[in-house]
Scaffold this motif. Structure first.
Motif, PDB file in Angstrom:
ATOM      1  N   ILE A  60       0.934  -1.474   0.320  1.00  0.00           N
ATOM      2  CA  ILE A  60       0.130   0.416  -0.078  1.00  0.00           C
ATOM      3  C   ILE A  60       1.061   1.228   0.076  1.00  0.00           C
ATOM      4  O   ILE A  60       2.160   1.367   0.831  1.00  0.00           O
ATOM      5  N   GLY A  70       3.198  12.807   4.950  1.00  0.00           N
ATOM      6  CA  GLY A  70       2.953  11.260   5.147  1.00  0.00           C
ATOM      7  C   GLY A  70       1.512  11.317   5.891  1.00  0.00           C
ATOM      8  O   GLY A  70       0.156  10.956   5.819  1.00  0.00           O
ATOM      9  N   THR A  71       0.807  12.038   6.686  1.00  0.00           N
ATOM     10  CA  THR A  71      -0.583  12.077   7.364  1.00  0.00           C
ATOM     11  C   THR A  71      -1.865  13.086   6.850  1.00  0.00           C
ATOM     12  O   THR A  71      -2.426  12.875   6.176  1.00  0.00           O
ATOM     13  N   LEU A 108       2.565   5.136  15.126  1.00  0.00           N
ATOM     14  CA  LEU A 108       2.997   5.894  13.451  1.00  0.00           C
ATOM     15  C   LEU A 108       2.320   5.366  12.422  1.00  0.00           C
ATOM     16  O   LEU A 108       2.335   6.286  11.983  1.00  0.00           O
ATOM     17  N   THR A 144      -0.898   8.040  13.120  1.00  0.00           N
ATOM     18  CA  THR A 144      -0.463   8.601  14.195  1.00  0.00           C
ATOM     19  C   THR A 144      -1.739   8.908  14.957  1.00  0.00           C
ATOM     20  O   THR A 144      -2.770   9.168  15.258  1.00  0.00           O
ATOM     21  N   ASN A 168      -7.194  13.238  17.465  1.00  0.00           N
ATOM     22  CA  ASN A 168      -7.916  14.862  16.337  1.00  0.00           C
ATOM     23  C   ASN A 168      -9.386  14.595  16.103  1.00  0.00           C
ATOM     24  O   ASN A 168      -9.917  14.921  16.338  1.00  0.00           O
ATOM     25  N   LEU A 201      12.327  -0.880   4.534  1.00  0.00           N
ATOM     26  CA  LEU A 201      11.233  -0.061   4.276  1.00  0.00           C
ATOM     27  C   LEU A 201      11.484   0.158   3.179  1.00  0.00           C
ATOM     28  O   LEU A 201      12.874   0.549   2.854  1.00  0.00           O
ATOM     29  N   TYR A 219       6.200   0.382  16.497  1.00  0.00           N
ATOM     30  CA  TYR A 219       5.478   0.902  15.572  1.00  0.00           C
ATOM     31  C   TYR A 219       3.810   1.439  15.185  1.00  0.00           C
ATOM     32  O   TYR A 219       4.264   2.604  15.277  1.00  0.00           O
ATOM     33  N   MET A 227       1.079   4.618   0.343  1.00  0.00           N
ATOM     34  CA  MET A 227       0.523   6.555   1.112  1.00  0.00           C
ATOM     35  C   MET A 227       1.423   7.100   0.602  1.00  0.00           C
ATOM     36  O   MET A 227       1.290   8.694   0.485  1.00  0.00           O
ATOM     37  N   THR A 228       2.359   7.044   2.255  1.00  0.00           N
ATOM     38  CA  THR A 228       3.066   8.033   2.449  1.00  0.00           C
ATOM     39  C   THR A 228       4.410   8.890   1.258  1.00  0.00           C
ATOM     40  O   THR A 228       4.549   7.656   0.410  1.00  0.00           O
ATOM     41  N   GLU A 274      -1.782  10.838  16.823  1.00  0.00           N
ATOM     42  CA  GLU A 274      -2.448  12.911  17.097  1.00  0.00           C
ATOM     43  C   GLU A 274      -3.960  12.536  16.142  1.00  0.00           C
ATOM     44  O   GLU A 274      -4.303  13.436  16.653  1.00  0.00           O
ATOM     45  N   THR A 275      -3.547  11.682  15.177  1.00  0.00           N
ATOM     46  CA  THR A 275      -4.075  12.961  14.180  1.00  0.00           C
ATOM     47  C   THR A 275      -5.863  11.755  14.665  1.00  0.00           C
ATOM     48  O   THR A 275      -6.528  12.042  14.280  1.00  0.00           O
ATOM     49  N   LEU A 320       8.835   4.752   2.779  1.00  0.00           N
ATOM     50  CA  LEU A 320       8.445   3.959   3.961  1.00  0.00           C
ATOM     51  C   LEU A 320       7.836   3.018   3.580  1.00  0.00           C
ATOM     52  O   LEU A 320       6.689   3.032   4.886  1.00  0.00           O
ATOM     53  N   ILE A 321       7.754   2.147   2.036  1.00  0.00           N
ATOM     54  CA  ILE A 321       6.693   1.481   2.014  1.00  0.00           C
ATOM     55  C   ILE A 321       6.841   0.306   2.533  1.00  0.00           C
ATOM     56  O   ILE A 321       8.274   0.064   2.127  1.00  0.00           O
ATOM     57  N   SER A 322       6.190  -0.465   3.248  1.00  0.00           N
ATOM     58  CA  SER A 322       6.777  -2.067   3.039  1.00  0.00           C
ATOM     59  C   SER A 322       6.273  -2.539   2.071  1.00  0.00           C
ATOM     60  O   SER A 322       5.434  -2.776   0.997  1.00  0.00           O
ATOM     61  N   GLU A 372      12.303  -5.374  10.326  1.00  0.00           N
ATOM     62  CA  GLU A 372      12.185  -5.262   8.559  1.00  0.00           C
ATOM     63  C   GLU A 372      12.312  -3.782   8.132  1.00  0.00           C
ATOM     64  O   GLU A 372      12.510  -2.562   8.315  1.00  0.00           O
TER      65      GLU A 372
HETATM   66  C1  LIG Z   1       7.082   0.063   9.804  1.00  0.00           C
HETATM   67  C2  LIG Z   1       6.211   0.781   9.167  1.00  0.00           C
HETATM   68  C3  LIG Z   1       5.535   0.326   7.632  1.00  0.00           C
HETATM   69  C4  LIG Z   1       4.844   1.075   6.770  1.00  0.00           C
HETATM   70  N1  LIG Z   1       4.322   1.534   6.043  1.00  0.00           N
HETATM   71  C5  LIG Z   1       4.014   1.513   5.787  1.00  0.00           C
HETATM   72  C6  LIG Z   1       3.547   1.520   4.182  1.00  0.00           C
HETATM   73  O1  LIG Z   1       3.196   0.379   3.747  1.00  0.00           O
HETATM   74  N2  LIG Z   1       2.623   2.225   3.245  1.00  0.00           N
HETATM   75  C7  LIG Z   1       2.975   3.189   3.465  1.00  0.00           C
HETATM   76  O2  LIG Z   1       1.755   4.452   2.775  1.00  0.00           O
HETATM   77  N3  LIG Z   1       3.252   3.819   4.739  1.00  0.00           N
HETATM   78  C8  LIG Z   1       3.858   2.961   5.290  1.00  0.00           C
HETATM   79  N4  LIG Z   1       4.077   3.723   6.396  1.00  0.00           N
HETATM   80  C9  LIG Z   1       4.453   5.335   6.868  1.00  0.00           C
HETATM   81  C10 LIG Z   1       3.767   5.779   7.670  1.00  0.00           C
HETATM   82  O3  LIG Z   1       2.055   4.841   7.489  1.00  0.00           O
HETATM   83  C11 LIG Z   1       4.270   7.671   8.421  1.00  0.00           C
HETATM   84  O4  LIG Z   1       4.965   7.080   8.895  1.00  0.00           O
HETATM   85  C12 LIG Z   1       2.655   7.685   9.150  1.00  0.00           C
HETATM   86  O5  LIG Z   1       1.315   7.696   8.248  1.00  0.00           O
HETATM   87  C13 LIG Z   1       3.329   8.987   9.707  1.00  0.00           C
HETATM   88  O6  LIG Z   1       4.016  10.252   8.059  1.00  0.00           O
HETATM   89  P1  LIG Z   1       4.848  10.946   8.545  1.00  0.00           P
HETATM   90  O7  LIG Z   1       5.891   9.524   8.607  1.00  0.00           O
HETATM   91  O8  LIG Z   1       4.795  11.356   7.290  1.00  0.00           O
HETATM   92  O9  LIG Z   1       5.028  11.878  10.046  1.00  0.00           O
HETATM   93  P2  LIG Z   1       4.482  13.149   9.789  1.00  0.00           P
HETATM   94  O10 LIG Z   1       2.509  12.730   8.736  1.00  0.00           O
HETATM   95  O11 LIG Z   1       4.674  14.260   9.179  1.00  0.00           O
HETATM   96  O12 LIG Z   1       4.133  13.486  11.472  1.00  0.00           O
HETATM   97  C14 LIG Z   1       4.997  13.929  12.019  1.00  0.00           C
HETATM   98  C15 LIG Z   1       4.294  14.256  13.190  1.00  0.00           C
HETATM   99  O13 LIG Z   1       3.856  15.357  13.345  1.00  0.00           O
HETATM  100  C16 LIG Z   1       2.453  13.992  14.005  1.00  0.00           C
HETATM  101  N5  LIG Z   1       0.625  15.419  13.157  1.00  0.00           N
HETATM  102  C17 LIG Z   1       1.037  15.331  11.654  1.00  0.00           C
HETATM  103  N6  LIG Z   1      -0.045  16.222  11.079  1.00  0.00           N
HETATM  104  C18 LIG Z   1      -0.505  16.849  12.551  1.00  0.00           C
HETATM  105  C19 LIG Z   1      -1.916  16.627  12.970  1.00  0.00           C
HETATM  106  N7  LIG Z   1      -2.716  17.331  11.750  1.00  0.00           N
HETATM  107  N8  LIG Z   1      -2.186  17.443  14.485  1.00  0.00           N
HETATM  108  C20 LIG Z   1      -1.530  16.906  15.311  1.00  0.00           C
HETATM  109  N9  LIG Z   1       0.103  16.359  15.177  1.00  0.00           N
HETATM  110  C21 LIG Z   1      -0.236  16.375  13.594  1.00  0.00           C
HETATM  111  C22 LIG Z   1       1.763  13.300  13.764  1.00  0.00           C
HETATM  112  O14 LIG Z   1       1.219  12.669  14.341  1.00  0.00           O
HETATM  113  C23 LIG Z   1       4.065  12.633  13.324  1.00  0.00           C
HETATM  114  O15 LIG Z   1       4.109  13.299  15.259  1.00  0.00           O
HETATM  115  C24 LIG Z   1       5.564   2.807   7.377  1.00  0.00           C
HETATM  116  C25 LIG Z   1       6.194   3.356   8.499  1.00  0.00           C
HETATM  117  C26 LIG Z   1       6.562   2.171   9.385  1.00  0.00           C
HETATM  118  C27 LIG Z   1       7.440   2.613  10.752  1.00  0.00           C
END
Ligand SMILES: Cc1cc2nc3c(=O)[nH]c(=O)nc-3n(C[C@H](O)[C@H](O)[C@H](O)COP(=O)(O)OP(=O)(O)OC[C@H]3O[C@@H](n4cnc5c(N)ncnc54)[C@H](O)[C@@H]3O)c2cc1C
Length: 388
Positions: free
Chosen positions: A122, A130-131, A356, A360, A366, A206, A353, A124-125, A362-363, A155-157, A204
């Motif tokens: 999948i 990411g979020t 995250l 997350t 929200n 990514l 993990y 997304m990120t 935090e979101t 960061l894709i698995s 694992e």
């Molecule tokens: C082991 C592992 C496997 C993963 N596998 C996949 C995968 O297969 N496919 C995929 O798409 N992604 C994958 N990810 C990525 C994961 O989905 C993202 O790391 C996650 O969605 C957060 O995005 P980001 O790292 O860009 O953090 P950011 O979105 O940059 O967030 C950074 C910080 O800011 C906070 N934040 C952001 N927005 C807000 C808000 N509005 N209010 C309050 N706080 C906020 C977040 O909670 C976090 O603490 C994986 C990550 C890990 C660790």
């Protein structure tokens, strides 16, 4: 609110538990260096686990979200890496394909998911979001009966071995949430490259995935207009499955802690006789059961996908609980708990993990806060009903 476990569910989970303890637990340590748990995945396919999210007409068993939670919990109890690998087949990507893809694509890929031959990723990120889904930059341009996909995901698995990529993308450059859709990209197509770049503390790898003008038939664009709501509804399933693994990790850690308390001696007594440690395990157990109640309830809520607020609450609580409980299990093991000799350090790494991925904490807070302040009907009150 009925989540009694049927005899059939119990028997299936029991089979999974036996395989996990006998076969997966002894080799869990070797996946810490990033090896793909191929032998475990083959075994999970054999006993019917990998087909749980695949509808019956496509070779799976189409079991419920609660069934899937119960199974991932069992795998999480012994091996985080295997649980995450299985999540790839039981989670949102399979469900998006099963729900939104045309029959021609379903027929090709879903039976192979059930047998474990096709691994799904999948995407997304992105490097800069990411979020922040409404700000994704990856774009899919519709050109007649073809689409062209361009962008970078990170960061894709499982990307280095995936047979199909479920990609969240902007469609035709439409800005914001309204422009988000979903396209299915077969592995190996021209313009697609994936490199396992990041080794994680869970074990694992990514990957960064590049879509460099990948051309596909229009039917691969499975969600086109205003797709964010539909995609995030499907994502509520992930918000039950990710914490299922965390629940298992916490349970595995508690079991290890109890075992150690019965074996280890200090000051001429078993450490299990110390009241300070008994209170710790009592608190660990209370938190596990509280999380289980929230999670199972979320899993049986909603029609096709779980209720968003219940799923968010279950995920937040279970993710955070598993960090606390696995950390306490290390504390009970003393210095040995910090080494690779004991499973508790692996449980802790995996638990880190949960909060995250899949939204997350935090979101998700929200989301729950917004529901309470903006939607909650204070006149009728609906705490405990799961309807807000
Ligand atoms: C082991 C592992 C496997 C993963 N596998 C996949 C995968 O297969 N496919 C995929 O798409 N992604 C994958 N990810 C990525 C994961 O989905 C993202 O790391 C996650 O969605 C957060 O995005 P980001 O790292 O860009 O953090 P950011 O979105 O940059 O967030 C950074 C910080 O800011 C906070 N934040 C952001 N927005 C807000 C808000 N509005 N209010 C309050 N706080 C906020 C977040 O909670 C976090 O603490 C994986 C990550 C890990 C660790």
């Amino acid at each position: 609110m009925d989540f009694r476990i049927s005899e059939e569910q119990r028997a299936f989970v029991d089979t999974v538990r036996k395989v996990c303890h006998k076969e997966f637990a002894p080799r869990a340590i070797k996946y810490l260096d990033g090896a793909w748990p191929a032998e475990n995945m083959r075994r999970l396919a054999e006993i019917g686990v990998l087909g749980m999210a695949v509808p019956q007409e496509h070779g799976g068993s189409g079991l419920s979200i609660l069934d899937t939670v119960l199974v991932l919990e069992e795998i999480g109890k012994v091996c985080y890496v295997t649980a995450m690998a299985a999540l790839g087949e039981l989670g949102v990507q399979t469900r998006i394909i099963a729900t939104y893809a045309p029959d021609s694509i379903k027929r090709k890929i879903l039976p192979r998911v059930a047998t474990g031959e096709a691994i799904l990723a999948i995407c997304m990120t992105e490097p800069d979001a990411g979020t922040d889904v409404p700000n994704y930059r990856t774009n899919c341009e519709v050109k007649g009966d073809r689409v062209v996909l361009k962008g970078v995901k990170t960061l894709i698995s499982r990307a280095d071995i995936a047979e199909m990529f479920v990609v969240f993308t902007r469609v035709n450059g439409v800005a914001g949430a309204a422009g988000i859709g979903c396209v299915l990209v077969p592995g190996g197509v021209k313009g697609l490259s994936a490199k396992a770049s990041f080794h994680t503390m869970g074990g694992e790898y990514l990957s960064e995935v590049i879509f460099d003008d990948v051309e596909l038939p229009l039917e691969n664009l499975v969600i086109r207009d205003n797709g964010m709501k539909r995609l995030l509804s499907a994502f509520n399933t992930q918000r039950c499955l990710n914490p299922a693994i965390c629940l298992g990790l916490a349970e595995g850690a508690l079991e290890e802690a109890l075992r150690y308390m019965r074996e280890r001696s200090a000051f001429g007594r078993k450490i299990g006789e110390f009241q300070g440690l008994r209170w710790k395990v009592a608190d660990m157990y209370i938190q596990i059961e509280a999380a289980r109640g929230l999670l199972y309830r979320a899993a049986v809520s909603g029609d096709r996908f779980p209720d968003p607020t219940l799923a968010a609450m279950a995920k937040i609580y279970t993710n955070e609980m598993s960090i606390r409980v696995t950390s306490e299990a290390i504390q009970i093991h003393g210095g040995y708990g910090f080494t690779d000799e004991f499973a508790v350090s692996r449980f802790f790494r995996g638990a880190r993990y949960g909060s995250l991925g899949g939204g997350t904490t935090e979101t998700l807070r929200n989301l729950v806060g917004r529901q309470l302040v903006e939607q909650m009907d204070l006149a009728t009150g609906c705490f405990g009903m799961g309807t807000f």
